[in-house]
Write a protein that holds these residues in place. Structure first.
Motif, PDB file in Angstrom:
ATOM      1  N   GLU A  34       0.813  -1.218   0.000  1.00 60.72           N
ATOM      2  CA  GLU A  34       0.000   0.000   0.000  1.00 60.72           C
ATOM      3  C   GLU A  34       0.843   1.263   0.000  1.00 60.72           C
ATOM      4  O   GLU A  34       0.472   2.254  -0.623  1.00 60.72           O
ATOM      5  N   ARG A  35       1.967   1.238   0.666  1.00 59.66           N
ATOM      6  CA  ARG A  35       2.845   2.412   0.730  1.00 59.66           C
ATOM      7  C   ARG A  35       3.781   2.521  -0.466  1.00 59.66           C
ATOM      8  O   ARG A  35       4.563   3.469  -0.564  1.00 59.66           O
ATOM      9  N   GLY A  36       3.720   1.538  -1.374  1.00 58.52           N
ATOM     10  CA  GLY A  36       4.560   1.581  -2.558  1.00 58.52           C
ATOM     11  C   GLY A  36       5.997   1.187  -2.315  1.00 58.52           C
ATOM     12  O   GLY A  36       6.870   1.434  -3.146  1.00 58.52           O
ATOM     13  N   ARG A  37       6.273   0.565  -1.171  1.00 61.76           N
ATOM     14  CA  ARG A  37       7.634   0.147  -0.848  1.00 61.76           C
ATOM     15  C   ARG A  37       7.958  -1.233  -1.414  1.00 61.76           C
ATOM     16  O   ARG A  37       9.115  -1.631  -1.458  1.00 61.76           O
ATOM     17  N   TYR A  38       6.919  -1.977  -1.779  1.00 63.50           N
ATOM     18  CA  TYR A  38       7.097  -3.340  -2.276  1.00 63.50           C
ATOM     19  C   TYR A  38       6.156  -3.559  -3.444  1.00 63.50           C
ATOM     20  O   TYR A  38       4.958  -3.296  -3.338  1.00 63.50           O
ATOM     21  N   ASN A  39       6.710  -4.015  -4.561  1.00 60.26           N
ATOM     22  CA  ASN A  39       5.894  -4.364  -5.723  1.00 60.26           C
ATOM     23  C   ASN A  39       5.658  -5.870  -5.699  1.00 60.26           C
ATOM     24  O   ASN A  39       6.621  -6.640  -5.696  1.00 60.26           O
ATOM     25  N   PRO A  40       4.413  -6.286  -5.662  1.00 59.37           N
ATOM     26  CA  PRO A  40       4.124  -7.714  -5.579  1.00 59.37           C
ATOM     27  C   PRO A  40       4.496  -8.446  -6.859  1.00 59.37           C
ATOM     28  O   PRO A  40       4.585  -7.856  -7.934  1.00 59.37           O
ATOM     29  N   SER A  41       4.686  -9.748  -6.727  1.00 60.79           N
ATOM     30  CA  SER A  41       4.913 -10.594  -7.898  1.00 60.79           C
ATOM     31  C   SER A  41       3.649 -10.564  -8.749  1.00 60.79           C
ATOM     32  O   SER A  41       2.571 -10.184  -8.278  1.00 60.79           O
ATOM     33  N   LEU A  42       3.762 -10.979  -9.994  1.00 62.81           N
ATOM     34  CA  LEU A  42       2.599 -11.005 -10.876  1.00 62.81           C
ATOM     35  C   LEU A  42       1.483 -11.890 -10.323  1.00 62.81           C
ATOM     36  O   LEU A  42       0.323 -11.464 -10.277  1.00 62.81           O
ATOM     37  N   PRO A  43       1.784 -13.113  -9.843  1.00 63.08           N
ATOM     38  CA  PRO A  43       0.694 -13.929  -9.277  1.00 63.08           C
ATOM     39  C   PRO A  43       0.006 -13.249  -8.092  1.00 63.08           C
ATOM     40  O   PRO A  43      -1.223 -13.306  -7.972  1.00 63.08           O
ATOM     41  N   LEU A  44       0.779 -12.588  -7.224  1.00 58.21           N
ATOM     42  CA  LEU A  44       0.176 -11.900  -6.085  1.00 58.21           C
ATOM     43  C   LEU A  44      -0.652 -10.706  -6.561  1.00 58.21           C
ATOM     44  O   LEU A  44      -1.746 -10.462  -6.058  1.00 58.21           O
ATOM     45  N   ALA A  45      -0.158  -9.962  -7.541  1.00 59.21           N
ATOM     46  CA  ALA A  45      -0.908  -8.823  -8.081  1.00 59.21           C
ATOM     47  C   ALA A  45      -2.246  -9.281  -8.672  1.00 59.21           C
ATOM     48  O   ALA A  45      -3.276  -8.621  -8.480  1.00 59.21           O
ATOM     49  N   ILE A  46      -2.234 -10.411  -9.362  1.00 57.71           N
ATOM     50  CA  ILE A  46      -3.473 -10.958  -9.924  1.00 57.71           C
ATOM     51  C   ILE A  46      -4.429 -11.349  -8.804  1.00 57.71           C
ATOM     52  O   ILE A  46      -5.628 -11.057  -8.867  1.00 57.71           O
ATOM     53  N   HIS A  47      -3.897 -11.988  -7.766  1.00 63.88           N
ATOM     54  CA  HIS A  47      -4.724 -12.380  -6.614  1.00 63.88           C
ATOM     55  C   HIS A  47      -5.343 -11.142  -5.952  1.00 63.88           C
ATOM     56  O   HIS A  47      -6.523 -11.144  -5.583  1.00 63.88           O
ATOM     57  N   ILE A  48      -4.553 -10.091  -5.793  1.00 64.40           N
ATOM     58  CA  ILE A  48      -5.055  -8.842  -5.203  1.00 64.40           C
ATOM     59  C   ILE A  48      -6.198  -8.298  -6.050  1.00 64.40           C
ATOM     60  O   ILE A  48      -7.260  -7.950  -5.523  1.00 64.40           O
ATOM     61  N   ALA A  49      -5.997  -8.224  -7.354  1.00 64.38           N
ATOM     62  CA  ALA A  49      -7.036  -7.705  -8.247  1.00 64.38           C
ATOM     63  C   ALA A  49      -8.310  -8.536  -8.141  1.00 64.38           C
ATOM     64  O   ALA A  49      -9.417  -7.983  -8.098  1.00 64.38           O
ATOM     65  N   ARG A  50      -8.168  -9.847  -8.086  1.00 70.50           N
ATOM     66  CA  ARG A  50      -9.344 -10.715  -7.978  1.00 70.50           C
ATOM     67  C   ARG A  50     -10.094 -10.498  -6.671  1.00 70.50           C
ATOM     68  O   ARG A  50     -11.325 -10.619  -6.637  1.00 70.50           O
ATOM     69  N   CYS A  51      -9.388 -10.178  -5.603  1.00 74.27           N
ATOM     70  CA  CYS A  51     -10.046  -9.885  -4.319  1.00 74.27           C
ATOM     71  C   CYS A  51     -10.972  -8.672  -4.449  1.00 74.27           C
ATOM     72  O   CYS A  51     -11.948  -8.555  -3.712  1.00 74.27           O
ATOM     73  N   PHE A  52     -10.648  -7.781  -5.387  1.00 76.64           N
ATOM     74  CA  PHE A  52     -11.445  -6.579  -5.605  1.00 76.64           C
ATOM     75  C   PHE A  52     -12.347  -6.700  -6.836  1.00 76.64           C
ATOM     76  O   PHE A  52     -12.948  -5.718  -7.269  1.00 76.64           O
ATOM     77  N   ASP A  53     -12.432  -7.892  -7.388  1.00 79.20           N
ATOM     78  CA  ASP A  53     -13.256  -8.137  -8.585  1.00 79.20           C
ATOM     79  C   ASP A  53     -12.925  -7.169  -9.715  1.00 79.20           C
ATOM     80  O   ASP A  53     -13.813  -6.575 -10.332  1.00 79.20           O
ATOM     81  N   THR A  54     -11.627  -7.001  -9.956  1.00 83.18           N
ATOM     82  CA  THR A  54     -11.189  -6.090 -10.998  1.00 83.18           C
ATOM     83  C   THR A  54      -9.949  -6.655 -11.675  1.00 83.18           C
ATOM     84  O   THR A  54      -9.574  -7.797 -11.423  1.00 83.18           O
ATOM     85  N   ILE A  55      -9.321  -5.867 -12.532  1.00 82.19           N
ATOM     86  CA  ILE A  55      -8.112  -6.298 -13.220  1.00 82.19           C
ATOM     87  C   ILE A  55      -6.891  -5.629 -12.597  1.00 82.19           C
ATOM     88  O   ILE A  55      -7.014  -4.595 -11.924  1.00 82.19           O
TER      89      ILE A  55
END
Length: 72
Positions: A34-55
């Motif tokens: 959230e603070r922009g200190r860590y960029n998630p891996s692609l699989p984690l980013a996809i999982h995050i997006a799915r938690c919000f029902d978005t891309i």
């Protein structure tokens, strides 16, 4: 990389602890993303997006610096 994770999480009424549990990561990881200190891996980013029902592109925002000066 900028992101809207905190904004989206708050809109859904999800705590950082709950988000961490949903993602299988620590609360500290959620805070760092959230603070922009860590960029998630692609699989984690996809999982995050799915938690919000978005891309992914609706959660994580690339600017020119992130793209190495490349134009779309």
């Amino acid at each position: 990389m900028k992101n809207r994770m905190k904004e989206l999480r708050q809109e859904k009424g999800i705590s950082q602890e709950k988000m961490a549990t949903m993602l299988g990561v620590s609360r500290q990881t959620v805070i760092s993303i959230e603070r922009g200190r860590y960029n998630p891996s692609l699989p984690l980013a996809i999982h995050i997006a799915r938690c919000f029902d978005t891309i992914v592109e609706d959660v994580f925002l690339l600017d020119e610096e992130d793209m190495g000066g490349m134009k779309e």
